[in-house]
Write an enzyme that holds these catalytic residues in place. Structure first.
Site, short mmCIF file in Angstrom:
data_model
loop_
_atom_site.label_atom_id
_atom_site.label_comp_id
_atom_site.label_asym_id
_atom_site.label_seq_id
_atom_site.Cartn_x
_atom_site.Cartn_y
_atom_site.Cartn_z
N LYS A 189 -30.42 17.43 1.43
CA LYS A 189 -29.97 18.79 1.74
C LYS A 189 -31.19 19.69 1.88
CE LYS A 189 -28.03 22.83 -0.62
NZ LYS A 189 -27.48 23.34 -1.89
N LYS B 149 -24.60 35.67 -3.15
CA LYS B 149 -25.03 35.45 -4.53
C LYS B 149 -25.44 36.78 -5.15
CE LYS B 149 -27.02 30.84 -3.72
NZ LYS B 149 -26.22 30.06 -4.70
N ASP C 58 -33.78 25.62 -2.50
CA ASP C 58 -32.51 24.93 -2.26
C ASP C 58 -32.66 23.81 -1.23
OD1 ASP C 58 -29.87 24.65 -3.05
OD2 ASP C 58 -29.08 25.95 -1.48
N ASP D 43 -20.84 29.86 -0.03
CA ASP D 43 -21.93 29.47 -0.93
C ASP D 43 -21.81 28.01 -1.34
OD1 ASP D 43 -24.29 29.85 -2.32
OD2 ASP D 43 -23.27 30.53 -4.14
N GLU E 146 -22.26 25.53 0.61
CA GLU E 146 -22.74 25.18 1.96
C GLU E 146 -23.46 23.84 2.02
OE1 GLU E 146 -26.34 25.76 0.09
OE2 GLU E 146 -24.54 26.97 -0.13
N ARG F 58 -22.80 20.93 0.80
CA ARG F 58 -21.92 19.79 1.08
C ARG F 58 -21.52 19.76 2.56
NH1 ARG F 58 -17.83 22.03 -3.33
NH2 ARG F 58 -19.89 22.57 -4.12
#
Length: 496
Positions: A261, A273, A284, A343, A345, A347
């Site tokens: 990811k 957020k 991330d 949020d 996202e 997956r």
């Protein structure tokens, strides 16, 4: 930091570090040096309550009757229990004690009675740990630059040639780790989908075949899940394949796929957020970063395996074109998804990335890594990553690899009861559940995009990507969790 190896001795001048066993027991080099100092080392250990336990360090300034500027004692615990990680941590501990104080030093890995590790192997792994701990990300400091770093370390080994040979491969793994730490540490205005794809292209020099898909190419393939996440950003998305053919003559050339990811910045999108801590969301993309670093290490070490690294690179932003809660997207697999929370996202990105690995690259096994859920931190904190899998043997291999390199995994369950939480009336599935077992439900979502014939494991590394406090082989900040684990896992499988 430059690593060299020399004969098994303690230098007459400069700075040095020395391993000490449990109970404050010195090895041959330590006994000799203690005698030279008139017992000063023994007295210092007694006075400093240093017992040679794992993780302990004691600094002696200008030891008596020597010309040493500094001597660092590092504990390894019971010699008979010492493993490769023990020596790595000792090397890292030595560098932590010397960094910012010395520019050059010698690390003497003493020959402790009862140690089962070969002398050369022990020295090589101490050097490896030292190299890992030497990493610092301070390129943007201008006025308050960090103190001068340790620039060179000579490792005194009883088997000098063997240590040097063993360290060669470890040094290349360290380079992969540093690549990942750099990527994860950089701010999002520097690392974004296009610039991260450019880093992937640098792997060509190691023999990796790199293919970068742009927005139009992904749209043609039907990657609506990934593209939906990216549509709110001015930074266009990219999907990168990095192919390493280390076993071209294998009967089954189908590759193992490592999928990461790569959300280079995650605001949460329209499901915004809260501001506190949002700056952390530059990391991330740590799953993708780990895949890139691992592919670099695998290729640099010419591991005899066919591996493809795939990273889905997007930025999740909340502009006027951003995906809305309630939108329905169609994934590359043909399955539709109602996006109830923008949020959740990662997956969505993985849904198209893992499907691409199966359809385009014919992967027989997939391991994906993602900073996927905050729920995994509630479960494990920063001690373990969550492991989910549809195959027991794959889980065991990954867990074993993680234990070998001290990147720990703990397997969590999957099941129909969790999977049903994703059902909805408007589409084939929704992207979040009812709020319970968040990490498991997220893994169940990814599994819906895994063919039954494919062995799959998902690693939720949200608690492991960024360290709030230093560890023996890593300073505070980007950990590069997953690079060593994946290299160990692929190399071990290649040897079978």
């Amino acid at each position: 930091m430059k690593i060299t190896f020399l004969r098994h001795t303690i230098p007459a001048t400069g700075a040095a570090a020395l391993t000490v066993a449990a109970g404050g027991k010195l090895g041959p080099l330590g006994v000799k040096l203690d005698k030279k100092t008139g017992g000063a080392i023994t007295r210092a250990m007694r006075g400093g309550k240093f017992e040679g336990k794992k993780g302990q360090a004691l600094v002696l300034l200008a030891p008596a009757k020597t010309r040493l500027a500094r001597l660092v004692l590092v504990g390894i615990g019971k010699p008979e229990d010492a493993c490769l990680v023990t020596l790595q941590n000792a090397g890292g501990g030595a560098v932590a004690a010397l960094n910012g104080k010395e520019s050059a030093a010698t690390l003497a890995v003493d020959d402790h009675k009862g140690m089962k590790l070969a002398a050369g192997e022990a020295a090589a792994h101490a050097a490896f740990g030292a190299q890992l701990r030497s990493y610092r990300f301070d390129k943007y400091l201008t006025k308050d630059k960090a103190k001068p770093a340790l620039k060179s370390l000579a490792v005194a080994a009883a088997a000098q040639a063997s240590a040097r040979a063993s360290y060669a491969a470890l040094g290349r793994i360290a380079e992969g780790v540093f690549t990942t730490r750099d990527l994860v540490s950089e701010p999002a205005n520097v690392i974004y989908p296009e610039s991260m794809a450019a880093v992937c292209r640098t792997l060509k020099e190691f023999g990796v075949k790199v293919e970068v898909l742009n927005e139009k190419q992904m749209a043609k393939l039907g990657m609506g899940a990934l593209l939906g996440v990216a549509q709110g950003s001015v930074r266009p998305p990219r999907l990168v394949s990095m192919v390493w053919e280390g076993a071209p003559r294998a009967k089954n050339k189908q590759p193992l796929a490592l999928v990461g990811k790569g959300v280079t910045f995650d605001t949460g999108g329209i499901s915004l957020k809260p501001p506190p801590g949002m700056g952390d969301m530059k990391w991330d993309m740590a799953g993708a970063g780990a895949v890139i670093g691992a592919m670099k290490a695998i290729a640099a070490n010419k591991v005899k395996a066919n591996v493809v690294g795939i990273v889905g690179l997007v930025e999740n932003m909340p502009d006027g074109n951003a995906q809305r809660p309630g939108d329905i997207v169609k994934s590359m697999s043909g399955q539709t998804i109602e996006v109830l929370n923008t949020d959740a996202e990662g997956r969505l990105v993985l849904a198209d990335a893992v499907w691409y690995a199966q359809v385009h690259h014919k992967a027989h096994t997939i391991v994906d890594l993602a900073t996927l859920t905050g729920a995994i931190l509630v479960t494990f904190g920063d001690e373990y990553a969550g492991l989910f899998s549809n195959d027991d043997a794959l889980s065991e291999d990954l867990t074993k690899a993680g234990k070998a390199v001290d990147e720990k995994l703990w397997r969590l369950p999957l099941g129909d009861a969790y999977d049903r939480d994703l059902n909805c009336d408007a589409a084939d599935m929704q992207n979040i559940g009812a709020g319970k077992a968040g990490s498991i439900v997220a893994a169940q979502f990814i599994q819906r995009f895994i063919k039954k014939s494919v062995n799959w494991a998902h690693l939720d590394i949200a608690g492991m990507a960024w360290l709030k406090a230093a560890r023996p082989t890593a300073a505070k900040g980007a950990s590069a969790y997953g690079v060593r684990l994946l290299h160990e896992f692929v190399a071990a499988r290649a040897e079978k």
